[in-house]
Design a protein around this motif. Structure first.
Motif, PDB file in Angstrom:
ATOM      1  N   ALA C  53     -49.579 -42.097  20.272  1.00  0.00           N
ATOM      2  CA  ALA C  53     -49.331 -41.106  19.231  1.00  0.00           C
ATOM      3  C   ALA C  53     -50.158 -41.492  18.003  1.00  0.00           C
ATOM      4  CB  ALA C  53     -47.845 -41.072  18.882  1.00  0.00           C
ATOM      5  N   ILE C  54     -51.076 -40.643  17.627  1.00  0.00           N
ATOM      6  CA  ILE C  54     -51.986 -40.958  16.518  1.00  0.00           C
ATOM      7  C   ILE C  54     -51.519 -40.231  15.265  1.00  0.00           C
ATOM      8  CG2 ILE C  54     -54.390 -40.966  15.736  1.00  0.00           C
ATOM      9  CD1 ILE C  54     -53.858 -42.601  18.346  1.00  0.00           C
ATOM     10  N   THR C  55     -51.220 -41.000  14.233  1.00  0.00           N
ATOM     11  CA  THR C  55     -50.765 -40.421  12.972  1.00  0.00           C
ATOM     12  C   THR C  55     -51.971 -40.053  12.109  1.00  0.00           C
ATOM     13  OG1 THR C  55     -48.807 -41.818  13.105  1.00  0.00           O
ATOM     14  CG2 THR C  55     -49.298 -40.852  10.955  1.00  0.00           C
ATOM     15  N   PRO C  56     -51.993 -38.838  11.533  1.00  0.00           N
ATOM     16  CA  PRO C  56     -53.115 -38.460  10.658  1.00  0.00           C
ATOM     17  C   PRO C  56     -53.270 -39.453   9.497  1.00  0.00           C
ATOM     18  CG  PRO C  56     -51.710 -36.572  11.094  1.00  0.00           C
ATOM     19  CD  PRO C  56     -51.009 -37.763  11.657  1.00  0.00           C
ATOM     20  N   GLN C  57     -54.510 -39.633   9.093  1.00  0.00           N
ATOM     21  CA  GLN C  57     -54.798 -40.574   8.002  1.00  0.00           C
ATOM     22  C   GLN C  57     -54.024 -40.193   6.742  1.00  0.00           C
ATOM     23  OE1 GLN C  57     -58.943 -40.923   7.129  1.00  0.00           O
ATOM     24  NE2 GLN C  57     -59.004 -43.071   7.748  1.00  0.00           N
ATOM     25  N   GLY C  58     -53.503 -41.209   6.074  1.00  0.00           N
ATOM     26  CA  GLY C  58     -52.785 -40.962   4.831  1.00  0.00           C
ATOM     27  C   GLY C  58     -51.310 -40.676   5.028  1.00  0.00           C
ATOM     28  N   GLU C  59     -50.884 -40.487   6.288  1.00  0.00           N
ATOM     29  CA  GLU C  59     -49.455 -40.268   6.541  1.00  0.00           C
ATOM     30  C   GLU C  59     -48.798 -41.553   7.019  1.00  0.00           C
ATOM     31  OE1 GLU C  59     -48.423 -36.911   9.007  1.00  0.00           O
ATOM     32  OE2 GLU C  59     -49.989 -35.677   8.096  1.00  0.00           O
ATOM     33  N   LEU C  62     -45.075 -43.981  11.662  1.00  0.00           N
ATOM     34  CA  LEU C  62     -43.758 -44.508  12.067  1.00  0.00           C
ATOM     35  C   LEU C  62     -43.825 -45.454  13.276  1.00  0.00           C
ATOM     36  CD1 LEU C  62     -40.749 -44.622  11.471  1.00  0.00           C
ATOM     37  CD2 LEU C  62     -40.455 -42.510  12.773  1.00  0.00           C
ATOM     38  N   PRO C  63     -44.555 -45.099  14.348  1.00  0.00           N
ATOM     39  CA  PRO C  63     -44.625 -46.068  15.459  1.00  0.00           C
ATOM     40  C   PRO C  63     -45.174 -47.435  15.022  1.00  0.00           C
ATOM     41  CG  PRO C  63     -45.348 -43.921  16.209  1.00  0.00           C
ATOM     42  CD  PRO C  63     -45.177 -43.813  14.713  1.00  0.00           C
ATOM     43  N   ALA C  64     -46.208 -47.424  14.194  1.00  0.00           N
ATOM     44  CA  ALA C  64     -46.767 -48.697  13.713  1.00  0.00           C
ATOM     45  C   ALA C  64     -45.757 -49.452  12.853  1.00  0.00           C
ATOM     46  CB  ALA C  64     -48.048 -48.436  12.924  1.00  0.00           C
ATOM     47  N   ALA C  65     -44.991 -48.691  12.060  1.00  0.00           N
ATOM     48  CA  ALA C  65     -43.991 -49.326  11.189  1.00  0.00           C
ATOM     49  C   ALA C  65     -42.880 -49.973  12.021  1.00  0.00           C
ATOM     50  CB  ALA C  65     -43.404 -48.286  10.229  1.00  0.00           C
ATOM     51  N   TRP C  66     -42.429 -49.271  13.064  1.00  0.00           N
ATOM     52  CA  TRP C  66     -41.429 -49.873  13.964  1.00  0.00           C
ATOM     53  C   TRP C  66     -41.963 -51.161  14.567  1.00  0.00           C
ATOM     54  CZ3 TRP C  66     -36.551 -48.946  13.854  1.00  0.00           C
ATOM     55  CH2 TRP C  66     -36.008 -47.657  13.765  1.00  0.00           C
ATOM     56  N   ALA C 106     -51.667 -44.290  31.438  1.00  0.00           N
ATOM     57  CA  ALA C 106     -51.907 -45.289  30.388  1.00  0.00           C
ATOM     58  C   ALA C 106     -50.715 -46.231  30.288  1.00  0.00           C
ATOM     59  CB  ALA C 106     -52.133 -44.587  29.059  1.00  0.00           C
ATOM     60  N   ASN C 107     -50.991 -47.435  29.952  1.00  0.00           N
ATOM     61  CA  ASN C 107     -49.949 -48.395  29.585  1.00  0.00           C
ATOM     62  C   ASN C 107     -49.794 -48.238  28.077  1.00  0.00           C
ATOM     63  OD1 ASN C 107     -48.712 -50.676  28.609  1.00  0.00           O
ATOM     64  ND2 ASN C 107     -50.296 -52.090  29.333  1.00  0.00           N
ATOM     65  N   ASN C 108     -48.803 -47.440  27.654  1.00  0.00           N
ATOM     66  CA  ASN C 108     -48.768 -47.013  26.248  1.00  0.00           C
ATOM     67  C   ASN C 108     -47.489 -47.376  25.505  1.00  0.00           C
ATOM     68  OD1 ASN C 108     -47.290 -45.221  27.774  1.00  0.00           O
ATOM     69  ND2 ASN C 108     -47.683 -43.483  26.433  1.00  0.00           N
ATOM     70  N   LEU C 109     -46.739 -48.337  26.033  1.00  0.00           N
ATOM     71  CA  LEU C 109     -45.585 -48.825  25.262  1.00  0.00           C
ATOM     72  C   LEU C 109     -46.100 -49.832  24.230  1.00  0.00           C
ATOM     73  CD1 LEU C 109     -42.462 -49.071  24.859  1.00  0.00           C
ATOM     74  CD2 LEU C 109     -42.553 -50.983  26.475  1.00  0.00           C
ATOM     75  N   LEU C 110     -45.777 -49.602  22.958  1.00  0.00           N
ATOM     76  CA  LEU C 110     -46.218 -50.536  21.917  1.00  0.00           C
ATOM     77  C   LEU C 110     -45.682 -51.938  22.212  1.00  0.00           C
ATOM     78  CD1 LEU C 110     -45.757 -48.342  18.717  1.00  0.00           C
ATOM     79  CD2 LEU C 110     -47.903 -49.351  19.506  1.00  0.00           C
ATOM     80  N   THR C 111     -46.490 -52.939  21.977  1.00  0.00           N
ATOM     81  CA  THR C 111     -46.052 -54.305  22.255  1.00  0.00           C
ATOM     82  C   THR C 111     -44.891 -54.684  21.329  1.00  0.00           C
ATOM     83  OG1 THR C 111     -47.698 -55.169  20.744  1.00  0.00           O
ATOM     84  CG2 THR C 111     -48.317 -55.078  23.067  1.00  0.00           C
ATOM     85  N   GLY C 112     -44.049 -55.573  21.823  1.00  0.00           N
ATOM     86  CA  GLY C 112     -42.893 -56.016  21.047  1.00  0.00           C
ATOM     87  C   GLY C 112     -41.596 -55.388  21.536  1.00  0.00           C
ATOM     88  N   SER C 113     -41.718 -54.312  22.327  1.00  0.00           N
ATOM     89  CA  SER C 113     -40.538 -53.657  22.901  1.00  0.00           C
ATOM     90  C   SER C 113     -40.624 -53.744  24.416  1.00  0.00           C
ATOM     91  CB  SER C 113     -40.477 -52.191  22.484  1.00  0.00           C
ATOM     92  OG  SER C 113     -40.359 -52.088  21.080  1.00  0.00           O
ATOM     93  N   GLU C 114     -39.491 -53.583  25.080  1.00  0.00           N
ATOM     94  CA  GLU C 114     -39.519 -53.625  26.545  1.00  0.00           C
ATOM     95  C   GLU C 114     -38.750 -52.446  27.131  1.00  0.00           C
ATOM     96  OE1 GLU C 114     -37.323 -56.618  28.514  1.00  0.00           O
ATOM     97  OE2 GLU C 114     -35.742 -56.700  27.016  1.00  0.00           O
ATOM     98  N   LEU C 115     -39.178 -52.015  28.307  1.00  0.00           N
ATOM     99  CA  LEU C 115     -38.435 -51.002  29.052  1.00  0.00           C
ATOM    100  C   LEU C 115     -37.306 -51.692  29.794  1.00  0.00           C
ATOM    101  CD1 LEU C 115     -41.266 -48.844  30.746  1.00  0.00           C
ATOM    102  CD2 LEU C 115     -40.161 -48.489  28.524  1.00  0.00           C
TER     103      LEU C 115
END
Lengths: 126, 89, 135
Positions: C53-59, C62-66, C106-115
């Motif tokens: 999920a790509i957040t527009p620049q300047g916004e 949330l995924p990165a913040a989590w 794609a392997n697209n689960l952000l690192t740091g979390s687990e399924l």
């Protein structure tokens, strides 16, 4: 309506307030409840508002090609989950009564629902 | 006593929440739930009713003179003070 | 006090998203010295940890913040595996398991979390002082 003298205390109380096919909440709530049953939790489920539609019998999903919510929900007793409550005022609003349901649920007043929540250790709402 | 979190402005959801909440339960309105406070005058007079300050200002509302605006810190404190926590949506 | 947060809300969804509320609540309680037993992402909430999920620049991303919060506090962050697979959030194992020559995944689960399974949710409610649902 029950005459309320004793309110049961549950470690885990599920509140189902969404319809079975309008969103994924009905199914995902049910799957969580079945998991809790598999872990032998001291638990109950309250069906209220639009969630009461989950218990409506004669759900036939063949034509719609959907997974049948009634079939899945019918598994609750097999997972040892038999404390099921139905919001009495919500039944009246929807012109439903207990004979429309495929599982036995105990009708409770809004006041009793409030007390069941207050007595519960944790609540999961779907 | 229960902490009720209301996150949507939906009359059916609100009705159930108010029917179930006891006089000593607290209500916190967050997200679109704060719109409910803008339109239900009786609701804002209920004791133990709060609304998340960020979500009020985000929506251009001014409820400050009517209702206790909550910081996140106060929201966390309420969730420690009350148990359990029930979310209405 | 020990919290479990159950996040049903996605960053961008049909209904008003409480995913931002959940993040700010989590950040605040940690800053105040409380602890999180587990973050449990369920239903639409799995989108919070979608690396694609790509957040527009300047916004606010949330995924990165989590991901940053999870890393900073070494949080136990679980994404319901059934809910994630249905919605296309896969880890390395699941990507390999379901990939076919006809279907690139794609392997697209952000690192740091687990399924993991719903047992992790039930376990979390049993071991936390408070369980709060954000939907």
């Amino acid at each position: 309506m029950e005459t309320q003298t004793h309110i049961a205390q549950y470690d885990l109380l599920f509140i189902f307030s969404h319809s079975p096919y309008g969103s994924s909440l009905g199914r995902e709530g049910l799957e969580a409840a079945l998991a809790a049953g598999a872990f032998d939790q001291n638990m109950a489920i309250i069906f209220m508002g639009e969630g009461l539609w989950q218990l409506k019998s004669q759900q036939d999903t063949v034509d719609a090609q959907r997974k049948n919510h009634q079939k899945m929900t019918s598994a609750l007793p097999m997972f040892g989950i038999d404390a099921l409550y139905a919001q009495a005022s919500g039944l009246d609003e929807r012109q439903l009564d207990l004979s429309d349901f495929y599982l036995a649920a105990k009708p409770v007043s809004d006041e009793t629902i409030g007390e069941l929540i207050r007595q519960a250790k944790q609540v999961l709402s779907f | 006593m229960t902490l009720h979190i209301v996150s949507q402005n939906n009359p059916f959801v609100l009705k159930n929440c108010l029917a179930v909440a006891g006089p000593n339960d607290a209500l916190v309105f967050i997200n679109d739930g704060v719109y409910a406070l803008a339109t239900h005058a009786a609701l804002v007079k209920r004791p133990l009713t709060y609304a998340l300050a960020h979500d009020i200002t985000t929506r251009g509302l001014t409820l400050n003179h009517l209702i206790e605006p909550l910081s996140y810190s106060q929201f966390v404190a309420l969730s420690c003070q009350y148990n359990p926590v029930q979310s209405w949506y | 006090m020990l919290f479990t947060l159950v996040i049903h809300a996605a960053p961008h969804s049909l209904l008003g998203s409480t995913a931002y509320n959940a993040y700010q609540f989590a950040q605040c309680l940690l800053q105040e010295g409380h602890r999180i037993h587990r973050l449990f992402f369920y239903g639409e909430g799995v989108h919070n940890l979608n690396a694609q999920a790509i957040t527009p620049q300047g916004e606010f991303d949330l995924p990165a913040a989590w991901q940053a919060l999870i890393e900073q506090y070494q949080l136990d962050s679980v994404v319901c595996i059934a809910a994630a697979l249905r919605r296309g959030v896969l880890d390395d194992n699941e990507q390999k398991r379901h990939q076919t020559p006809q279907r690139a995944l794609a392997n697209n689960l952000l690192t740091g979390s687990e399924l993991s399974g719903l047992g992790q949710l039930i376990d979390a409610t049993a071991h936390s002082d408070r369980t709060i649902t954000f939907a």
